[in-house]
Design an enzyme around this catalytic site. Sequence first.
Site, mmCIF file in Angstrom:
data_model
loop_
_atom_site.group_PDB
_atom_site.id
_atom_site.type_symbol
_atom_site.label_atom_id
_atom_site.label_comp_id
_atom_site.label_asym_id
_atom_site.label_seq_id
_atom_site.Cartn_x
_atom_site.Cartn_y
_atom_site.Cartn_z
ATOM 1 N N ARG A 6 10.893 2.014 -11.348
ATOM 2 C CA ARG A 6 10.323 3.271 -10.831
ATOM 3 C C ARG A 6 11.213 4.475 -11.148
ATOM 4 O O ARG A 6 10.721 5.598 -11.284
ATOM 5 C CB ARG A 6 10.072 3.154 -9.322
ATOM 6 C CG ARG A 6 9.233 4.314 -8.723
ATOM 7 C CD ARG A 6 8.779 3.977 -7.311
ATOM 8 N NE ARG A 6 7.925 4.992 -6.699
ATOM 9 C CZ ARG A 6 8.330 5.869 -5.783
ATOM 10 N NH1 ARG A 6 9.585 5.871 -5.367
ATOM 11 N NH2 ARG A 6 7.473 6.735 -5.277
ATOM 12 N N ILE A 32 4.416 11.379 -7.272
ATOM 13 C CA ILE A 32 4.322 9.948 -7.597
ATOM 14 C C ILE A 32 4.057 9.269 -6.264
ATOM 15 O O ILE A 32 4.749 9.534 -5.267
ATOM 16 C CB ILE A 32 5.602 9.416 -8.299
ATOM 17 C CG1 ILE A 32 5.535 7.897 -8.514
ATOM 18 C CG2 ILE A 32 6.867 9.787 -7.571
ATOM 19 C CD1 ILE A 32 6.679 7.350 -9.407
ATOM 20 N N SER A 33 3.035 8.433 -6.213
ATOM 21 C CA SER A 33 2.610 7.864 -4.934
ATOM 22 C C SER A 33 3.679 6.972 -4.309
ATOM 23 O O SER A 33 4.524 6.401 -5.005
ATOM 24 C CB SER A 33 1.329 7.043 -5.135
ATOM 25 O OG SER A 33 0.314 7.824 -5.708
ATOM 26 N N GLN A 34 3.595 6.853 -2.987
ATOM 27 C CA GLN A 34 4.495 5.971 -2.225
ATOM 28 C C GLN A 34 4.291 4.527 -2.695
ATOM 29 O O GLN A 34 3.148 4.071 -2.831
ATOM 30 C CB GLN A 34 4.134 6.101 -0.742
ATOM 31 C CG GLN A 34 4.956 5.235 0.174
ATOM 32 C CD GLN A 34 4.376 5.208 1.583
ATOM 33 O OE1 GLN A 34 3.405 5.883 1.898
ATOM 34 N NE2 GLN A 34 4.996 4.401 2.427
ATOM 35 N N PRO A 35 5.363 3.773 -2.935
ATOM 36 C CA PRO A 35 5.215 2.387 -3.408
ATOM 37 C C PRO A 35 4.301 1.528 -2.522
ATOM 38 O O PRO A 35 3.502 0.740 -3.034
ATOM 39 C CB PRO A 35 6.655 1.859 -3.403
ATOM 40 C CG PRO A 35 7.488 3.090 -3.655
ATOM 41 C CD PRO A 35 6.776 4.205 -2.943
#
Length: 184
Positions: A6, A32-35
């Site tokens: 990431r 960037i989206s939360q994992p």
Amino acid sequence: MGRVPRERFVPEELAASAYEDRALAIDCGQTISQPYIVALMTQALQLRGTERVLEIGAGSGYQTAVLAELAGEVVAIERHEELASQAVARLAELGYRNVLLQVGDGSQGCLEYAPYGGILVAAAASAVPDDLLAQLAPAGTLVIPVGDRDGQSLLAVRKENGRVVTTTLSGCRFVPLIGDFEPE
Ligand code: SAH
């Protein structure tokens, strides 16, 4: 997700935060989206490894890479040219060959490569776009955040024997989907 670095998908100065479970700012005012959300959305697609998946709102390309690990091929669309070209370069460097990432408005899907075994939308729409449902293969799942800036629900919309079954996965907060389906 363990195979996807990431830190390669975030701005250099945020690399140290890449493994925190939260969204991070990327270029063009996007995130960037939360994992956790990436995992939840990916899991909801129930991929078997052979299907063609459509991703709308590729952003950094991180979710694209996760999908490329688990699906046969990924067609990804991003409306910001700068984000798209960065994502294409990263995905190529990391060796992903089953991704076709295009610049454009994905709010009405991508008819050219339809139908899709799964469709993942990473930006919030005001309603489930009919065009996307139409481009979903039988037994395919569409995962999409629906709502406005104040509140959104992450929906999994599955085609089952000709019926459409909708499940709410979670509350969420995504940047808005902007395009023909959703005028700015
Ligand atoms: N999955 C990405 C999320 C990026 S944020 C990541 O984790 O990096 C959502 C992205 O959707 C933004 O980059 C935004 O530019 C893009 N977007 C918004 N509306 C769009 C549209 N109609 N077509 C394609 N991309 C869109």
